[in-house]
Design a protein around this motif. Structure first.
Motif, short mmCIF file in Angstrom:
data_model
loop_
_atom_site.label_atom_id
_atom_site.label_comp_id
_atom_site.label_asym_id
_atom_site.label_seq_id
_atom_site.Cartn_x
_atom_site.Cartn_y
_atom_site.Cartn_z
N VAL A 178 2.45 -0.04 12.86
CA VAL A 178 2.28 0.11 11.42
C VAL A 178 2.72 1.52 11.08
O VAL A 178 2.36 2.48 11.78
N GLU A 179 3.51 1.64 10.00
CA GLU A 179 4.12 2.94 9.73
C GLU A 179 4.27 3.16 8.23
O GLU A 179 4.45 2.21 7.47
N LEU A 180 4.22 4.42 7.82
CA LEU A 180 4.51 4.78 6.42
C LEU A 180 6.00 5.10 6.29
O LEU A 180 6.54 5.86 7.10
N PHE A 181 6.63 4.53 5.28
CA PHE A 181 8.07 4.70 5.09
C PHE A 181 8.37 5.39 3.76
O PHE A 181 7.92 4.93 2.70
N GLU A 182 9.15 6.47 3.81
CA GLU A 182 9.78 6.97 2.60
C GLU A 182 10.70 5.87 2.07
O GLU A 182 11.27 5.10 2.86
N GLU A 183 10.92 5.87 0.75
CA GLU A 183 11.78 4.83 0.16
C GLU A 183 13.13 4.74 0.87
O GLU A 183 13.62 3.65 1.19
N ALA A 184 13.74 5.88 1.16
CA ALA A 184 15.10 5.89 1.74
C ALA A 184 15.11 5.37 3.18
O ALA A 184 16.18 5.05 3.71
N ARG A 185 13.95 5.29 3.81
CA ARG A 185 13.88 4.86 5.21
C ARG A 185 13.41 3.42 5.39
O ARG A 185 13.28 2.94 6.53
N ILE A 186 13.16 2.72 4.29
CA ILE A 186 12.69 1.33 4.43
C ILE A 186 13.75 0.50 5.15
O ILE A 186 14.91 0.50 4.78
N ARG B 67 0.08 -4.27 -6.20
CA ARG B 67 0.21 -2.87 -5.83
C ARG B 67 -1.11 -2.43 -5.17
O ARG B 67 -2.16 -3.01 -5.45
N ALA B 68 -1.04 -1.39 -4.32
CA ALA B 68 -2.27 -0.89 -3.70
C ALA B 68 -2.11 0.57 -3.35
O ALA B 68 -0.99 1.09 -3.22
N ARG B 69 -3.25 1.23 -3.19
CA ARG B 69 -3.28 2.65 -2.86
C ARG B 69 -4.05 2.82 -1.55
O ARG B 69 -5.09 2.19 -1.34
N LEU B 70 -3.49 3.63 -0.69
CA LEU B 70 -4.17 3.99 0.55
C LEU B 70 -4.84 5.33 0.26
O LEU B 70 -4.16 6.34 0.11
N PRO B 71 -6.16 5.36 0.14
CA PRO B 71 -6.80 6.61 -0.30
C PRO B 71 -6.74 7.71 0.75
O PRO B 71 -6.79 8.89 0.40
N GLU B 72 -6.62 7.36 2.01
CA GLU B 72 -6.44 8.39 3.04
C GLU B 72 -5.47 7.86 4.09
O GLU B 72 -5.29 6.67 4.24
N PRO C 62 0.84 -1.21 0.00
CA PRO C 62 0.00 0.00 0.00
C PRO C 62 0.87 1.25 0.00
O PRO C 62 1.84 1.36 0.76
N GLU C 63 0.51 2.19 -0.87
CA GLU C 63 1.25 3.45 -0.96
C GLU C 63 0.33 4.62 -0.63
O GLU C 63 -0.84 4.65 -1.03
N TRP C 64 0.87 5.58 0.13
CA TRP C 64 0.15 6.83 0.39
C TRP C 64 1.11 7.99 0.17
O TRP C 64 2.13 8.08 0.86
N GLN C 65 0.81 8.80 -0.82
CA GLN C 65 1.64 9.96 -1.16
C GLN C 65 3.13 9.60 -1.23
O GLN C 65 3.98 10.27 -0.64
N GLY C 66 3.41 8.52 -1.93
CA GLY C 66 4.79 8.12 -2.17
C GLY C 66 5.41 7.25 -1.09
O GLY C 66 6.47 6.67 -1.28
#
Lengths: 187, 187
Positions: B133-141, B116-121, B45-49
């Motif tokens: 559960v956390e959102l990660f920028e690519e560089a922080r994975i 692939r998936a999209r997190l709409p909010e 799941p992706e949210w704003q990148g």
């Protein structure tokens, strides 16, 4: 499922702690027996524009036409499974191409995964589970005699993509048995 | 498997007539018990990148990061399974996109299918099987702390495709357990 495959004692259907679906749970050793969908893997082999189909020698749908397909085995990749089924059912050595269709056959608890494939030479024959194996021009495909709804879907998408110069991936699902779709138990 | 789930009597491993692989066959009622690969379904799941990852609260690989994924249930499509796992593990309602990766985890007798998936909010949280559960920028994975080789593969392909403006479908297989890949039993 009536008995535990680990200890041989009776199982009961109940929702295990931390779960939300009923499972077969052993009343003696406590083993939880999960049941999950099985994968049927196959391919649409083409030789000089014609499609290789097999007429089934076994039930269900004996006498009807299908593509080479069967249950994926443990220890086998999807590509290897599709190649093996082509060898077993059509005595054909195929080259597996792109993924064509993924069909959830919900009532049968199966996922049918079908690839495009190429028959590099015109060598094939009837394997033990086939009455005959034949190459069909598009106009000659025996649509009323196709064994399974998932195979009809895959063949239709294969041909419409080919006409459009595409190789798409197509998903669909069948919730209940249609006239043509008894529970798959082939190969 | 030691006992027949139909009648409770002992089974033996032998090659049934017309077959070419050993199966568990009941010595009493004759039932052949086939064992086939299970499907693990998940999504990125992706949210704003940024990519949504879950830190596992359960073994195997407790404390390591993964994407929402788990065993496909009977009666469930692949898309529905990936959505359900995102809801259960990340309390996230995702929109499933294109198929990203199909990984044959041969030693575990599993096929991992990831979309692939999209997190709409930006709404998510730790489900019962997640520590956080956390959102990660690519560089922080947290690459050294990714739970499974198949998830590492899917994330790598997701990011390289995204950088190239593509949405490819990627196949691979793992024949044996790696340092990071114990048998999946999550979700």
């Amino acid at each position: 499922m009536k008995f535990c495959s680990v200890c041989g004692q009776p199982v009961a259907l109940r929702v295990p702690e931390g779960d939300n679906l009923p499972r077969h749970v052993c009343g003696s050793c406590g083993t939880i027996h999960y049941r999950n969908p099985k994968i049927v893997v196959g391919c649409v082999p083409e030789w000089q524009g014609r499609i290789l189909l097999c007429r089934r020698a076994i039930e269900p749908r004996r006498g009807y036409w299908t593509i080479p397909a069967g249950f994926l085995e443990n220890g086998e990749t999807l590509h290897a499974g599709a190649q093996r089924e082509s060898q077993e059912e059509a005595l054909a050595q195929v080259e597996i191409g792109s993924l064509l269709a993924v069909v959830s056959v919900l009532y049968a608890e199966q996922v049918h995964i079908m690839f495009r494939a190429r028959l590099p030479e015109q060598r094939f024959g009837a394997g033990a589970e086939s009455l005959e194996v034949e190459l069909f021009e598009e106009a000659r495909i025996p649509w009323p005699d196709i064994a399974f709804a998932s195979v009809e879907f895959a063949l239709q998408r294969y041909l419409s993509d080919r006409a459009a110069g595409l190789e798409g991936l197509h998903f669909t699902e069948f919730e209940r048995r249609t006239g043509m779709g008894p529970k798959y138990s082939g190969g």
